[in-house]
Motif scaffolding. Structure first.
Motif, PDB file in Angstrom:
ATOM      1  N   ALA A  41     -58.362 -99.748  40.285  1.00 27.49           N
ATOM      2  CA  ALA A  41     -58.477-100.658  39.151  1.00 27.49           C
ATOM      3  C   ALA A  41     -57.700-100.114  37.959  1.00 27.49           C
ATOM      4  CB  ALA A  41     -59.939-100.844  38.753  1.00 27.49           C
ATOM      5  N   GLU A  42     -57.171-101.020  37.180  1.00 26.06           N
ATOM      6  CA  GLU A  42     -56.498-100.648  35.935  1.00 26.06           C
ATOM      7  C   GLU A  42     -57.520-100.365  34.830  1.00 26.06           C
ATOM      8  OE1 GLU A  42     -53.210-100.210  35.638  1.00 26.06           O
ATOM      9  OE2 GLU A  42     -52.873-100.843  37.703  1.00 26.06           O
ATOM     10  N   GLN A  43     -58.668-101.036  34.921  1.00 28.31           N
ATOM     11  CA  GLN A  43     -59.715-100.887  33.912  1.00 28.31           C
ATOM     12  C   GLN A  43     -61.070-101.096  34.565  1.00 28.31           C
ATOM     13  OE1 GLN A  43     -59.382-103.643  30.654  1.00 28.31           O
ATOM     14  NE2 GLN A  43     -61.226-102.908  29.653  1.00 28.31           N
ATOM     15  N   GLN A  44     -62.075-100.308  34.122  1.00 30.15           N
ATOM     16  CA  GLN A  44     -63.455-100.493  34.561  1.00 30.15           C
ATOM     17  C   GLN A  44     -64.303-100.834  33.340  1.00 30.15           C
ATOM     18  OE1 GLN A  44     -64.566 -97.588  38.057  1.00 30.15           O
ATOM     19  NE2 GLN A  44     -63.809 -96.414  36.334  1.00 30.15           N
ATOM     20  N   THR A  45     -65.202-101.778  33.502  1.00 32.33           N
ATOM     21  CA  THR A  45     -66.065-102.149  32.383  1.00 32.33           C
ATOM     22  C   THR A  45     -67.432-101.485  32.460  1.00 32.33           C
ATOM     23  OG1 THR A  45     -66.806-104.119  33.570  1.00 32.33           O
ATOM     24  CG2 THR A  45     -64.915-104.370  32.073  1.00 32.33           C
ATOM     25  N   ALA A  46     -67.763-100.925  33.614  1.00 34.68           N
ATOM     26  CA  ALA A  46     -69.054-100.251  33.772  1.00 34.68           C
ATOM     27  C   ALA A  46     -68.896 -99.036  34.685  1.00 34.68           C
ATOM     28  CB  ALA A  46     -70.093-101.214  34.333  1.00 34.68           C
ATOM     29  N   GLY A  47     -67.845 -98.249  34.452  1.00 30.87           N
ATOM     30  CA  GLY A  47     -67.600 -97.076  35.278  1.00 30.87           C
ATOM     31  C   GLY A  47     -68.676 -96.023  35.066  1.00 30.87           C
ATOM     32  N   ARG A  48     -68.865 -95.192  36.097  1.00 29.06           N
ATOM     33  CA  ARG A  48     -69.849 -94.117  36.022  1.00 29.06           C
ATOM     34  C   ARG A  48     -69.211 -92.819  36.463  1.00 29.06           C
ATOM     35  NH1 ARG A  48     -71.967 -97.937  39.096  1.00 29.06           N
ATOM     36  NH2 ARG A  48     -71.963 -96.610  40.924  1.00 29.06           N
ATOM     37  N   GLY A  49     -69.610 -91.751  35.811  1.00 25.77           N
ATOM     38  CA  GLY A  49     -69.164 -90.420  36.182  1.00 25.77           C
ATOM     39  C   GLY A  49     -70.251 -89.698  36.942  1.00 25.77           C
ATOM     40  N   ARG A  50     -70.123 -88.389  36.999  1.00 24.10           N
ATOM     41  CA  ARG A  50     -71.126 -87.581  37.678  1.00 24.10           C
ATOM     42  C   ARG A  50     -72.489 -87.750  37.026  1.00 24.10           C
ATOM     43  NH1 ARG A  50     -69.714 -81.943  37.273  1.00 24.10           N
ATOM     44  NH2 ARG A  50     -71.414 -81.631  38.717  1.00 24.10           N
ATOM     45  N   MET A  51     -73.516 -87.706  37.850  1.00 22.11           N
ATOM     46  CA  MET A  51     -74.898 -87.785  37.398  1.00 22.11           C
ATOM     47  C   MET A  51     -75.179 -89.067  36.612  1.00 22.11           C
ATOM     48  SD  MET A  51     -75.193 -83.722  36.545  1.00 22.11           S
ATOM     49  CE  MET A  51     -76.842 -83.759  35.890  1.00 22.11           C
ATOM     50  N   GLY A  52     -74.436 -90.149  36.932  1.00 23.13           N
ATOM     51  CA  GLY A  52     -74.679 -91.444  36.311  1.00 23.13           C
ATOM     52  C   GLY A  52     -74.200 -91.581  34.883  1.00 23.13           C
ATOM     53  N   ARG A  53     -73.417 -90.633  34.411  1.00 21.93           N
ATOM     54  CA  ARG A  53     -72.924 -90.695  33.037  1.00 21.93           C
ATOM     55  C   ARG A  53     -71.951 -91.855  32.866  1.00 21.93           C
ATOM     56  NH1 ARG A  53     -72.389 -84.703  33.779  1.00 21.93           N
ATOM     57  NH2 ARG A  53     -74.163 -83.818  32.663  1.00 21.93           N
ATOM     58  N   THR A  54     -71.928 -92.429  31.669  1.00 25.40           N
ATOM     59  CA  THR A  54     -70.991 -93.506  31.362  1.00 25.40           C
ATOM     60  C   THR A  54     -69.566 -92.964  31.423  1.00 25.40           C
ATOM     61  OG1 THR A  54     -72.605 -94.547  29.922  1.00 25.40           O
ATOM     62  CG2 THR A  54     -70.314 -95.192  29.612  1.00 25.40           C
ATOM     63  N   TRP A  55     -68.668 -93.782  31.976  1.00 24.71           N
ATOM     64  CA  TRP A  55     -67.277 -93.376  32.135  1.00 24.71           C
ATOM     65  C   TRP A  55     -66.422 -94.377  31.375  1.00 24.71           C
ATOM     66  CZ3 TRP A  55     -65.277 -89.078  34.320  1.00 24.71           C
ATOM     67  CH2 TRP A  55     -63.913 -89.049  34.574  1.00 24.71           C
ATOM     68  N   HIS A  56     -65.769 -93.929  30.309  1.00 24.40           N
ATOM     69  CA  HIS A  56     -64.906 -94.798  29.513  1.00 24.40           C
ATOM     70  C   HIS A  56     -63.610 -95.012  30.290  1.00 24.40           C
ATOM     71  CE1 HIS A  56     -63.337 -96.704  25.973  1.00 24.40           C
ATOM     72  NE2 HIS A  56     -62.305 -95.880  25.949  1.00 24.40           N
ATOM     73  N   SER A  57     -63.277 -96.262  30.589  1.00 20.24           N
ATOM     74  CA  SER A  57     -62.165 -96.578  31.484  1.00 20.24           C
ATOM     75  C   SER A  57     -61.253 -97.661  30.922  1.00 20.24           C
ATOM     76  CB  SER A  57     -62.716 -97.048  32.833  1.00 20.24           C
ATOM     77  OG  SER A  57     -63.728 -96.211  33.312  1.00 20.24           O
ATOM     78  N   PRO A  58     -60.539 -97.372  29.820  1.00 17.57           N
ATOM     79  CA  PRO A  58     -59.676 -98.403  29.236  1.00 17.57           C
ATOM     80  C   PRO A  58     -58.418 -98.651  30.068  1.00 17.57           C
ATOM     81  CG  PRO A  58     -59.374 -96.331  28.089  1.00 17.57           C
ATOM     82  CD  PRO A  58     -60.495 -96.121  29.081  1.00 17.57           C
ATOM     83  N   SER A  59     -57.859 -99.832  29.910  1.00 18.91           N
ATOM     84  CA  SER A  59     -56.635-100.205  30.607  1.00 18.91           C
ATOM     85  C   SER A  59     -55.439 -99.453  30.037  1.00 18.91           C
ATOM     86  CB  SER A  59     -56.413-101.710  30.462  1.00 18.91           C
ATOM     87  OG  SER A  59     -55.268-102.099  31.166  1.00 18.91           O
ATOM     88  N   GLY A  60     -54.469 -99.161  30.889  1.00 14.76           N
ATOM     89  CA  GLY A  60     -53.220 -98.559  30.452  1.00 14.76           C
ATOM     90  C   GLY A  60     -53.269 -97.074  30.184  1.00 14.76           C
ATOM     91  N   VAL A  61     -54.385 -96.428  30.507  1.00 10.34           N
ATOM     92  CA  VAL A  61     -54.525 -95.000  30.213  1.00 10.34           C
ATOM     93  C   VAL A  61     -54.548 -94.158  31.482  1.00 10.34           C
ATOM     94  CG1 VAL A  61     -55.998 -93.264  29.114  1.00 10.34           C
ATOM     95  CG2 VAL A  61     -55.771 -95.522  28.078  1.00 10.34           C
ATOM     96  N   ASN A  62     -55.306 -94.601  32.462  1.00 10.18           N
ATOM     97  CA  ASN A  62     -55.486 -93.862  33.708  1.00 10.18           C
ATOM     98  C   ASN A  62     -55.467 -94.821  34.889  1.00 10.18           C
ATOM     99  OD1 ASN A  62     -56.102 -91.161  32.597  1.00 10.18           O
ATOM    100  ND2 ASN A  62     -57.902 -92.180  31.770  1.00 10.18           N
ATOM    101  N   LEU A  63     -55.555 -94.252  36.059  1.00 12.12           N
ATOM    102  CA  LEU A  63     -55.718 -95.021  37.283  1.00 12.12           C
ATOM    103  C   LEU A  63     -57.110 -94.693  37.804  1.00 12.12           C
ATOM    104  CD1 LEU A  63     -54.379 -96.825  39.418  1.00 12.12           C
ATOM    105  CD2 LEU A  63     -53.688 -94.753  40.584  1.00 12.12           C
ATOM    106  N   TYR A  64     -57.933 -95.710  38.011  1.00 13.73           N
ATOM    107  CA  TYR A  64     -59.307 -95.514  38.441  1.00 13.73           C
ATOM    108  C   TYR A  64     -59.409 -95.889  39.911  1.00 13.73           C
ATOM    109  CZ  TYR A  64     -59.410 -95.607  33.426  1.00 13.73           C
ATOM    110  OH  TYR A  64     -59.120 -95.353  32.114  1.00 13.73           O
TER     111      TYR A  64
END
Length: 104
Positions: free
Chosen positions: A50-73
């Protein structure tokens, strides 16, 4: 779903990472999409990108900020024959492997 720019790199057979790639311009979570695909029988090696995630999660259920144009998810469906307790180590191993591949 928008046209998949990664279709050209799909290769191999089920089991090989990247043999099937599901692409989303925006998605709630690549992990959730991969979980649903795996539950419906998707083979190991299937990728969700995905180019962007609106409800991404990191380790241990932490919120993952996933804006478009910055990373590849991305999330990869794996079905390793290892004890469940060892599964969390796979993230670290994958991260090191990716860093080494990019360094080369």
């Amino acid at each position: 779903m928008p046209q998949n720019p990664y279709l050209a790199i799909e290769r191999g057979e089920p089991g090989r990472i990247g043999w099937r790639i599901h692409y989303f311009d925006e998605i709630d979570s690549t992990q959730e999409a991969a979980r649903e695909l795996a539950a419906s029988g998707a083979d190991q090696g299937t990728l969700v990108i995905a180019e962007q995630q609106t409800a991404g999660r990191g380790r241990m259920g932490r919120t993952w900020h996933s804006p478009s144009g910055v990373n590849l998810y991305t999330t990869i469906i794996l079905r390793p024959p290892i004890p469940l307790a060892d599964v969390p180590r796979m993230s670290l191993v994958a991260g090191v492997a990716a860093a080494e591949a990019l360094e080369r």
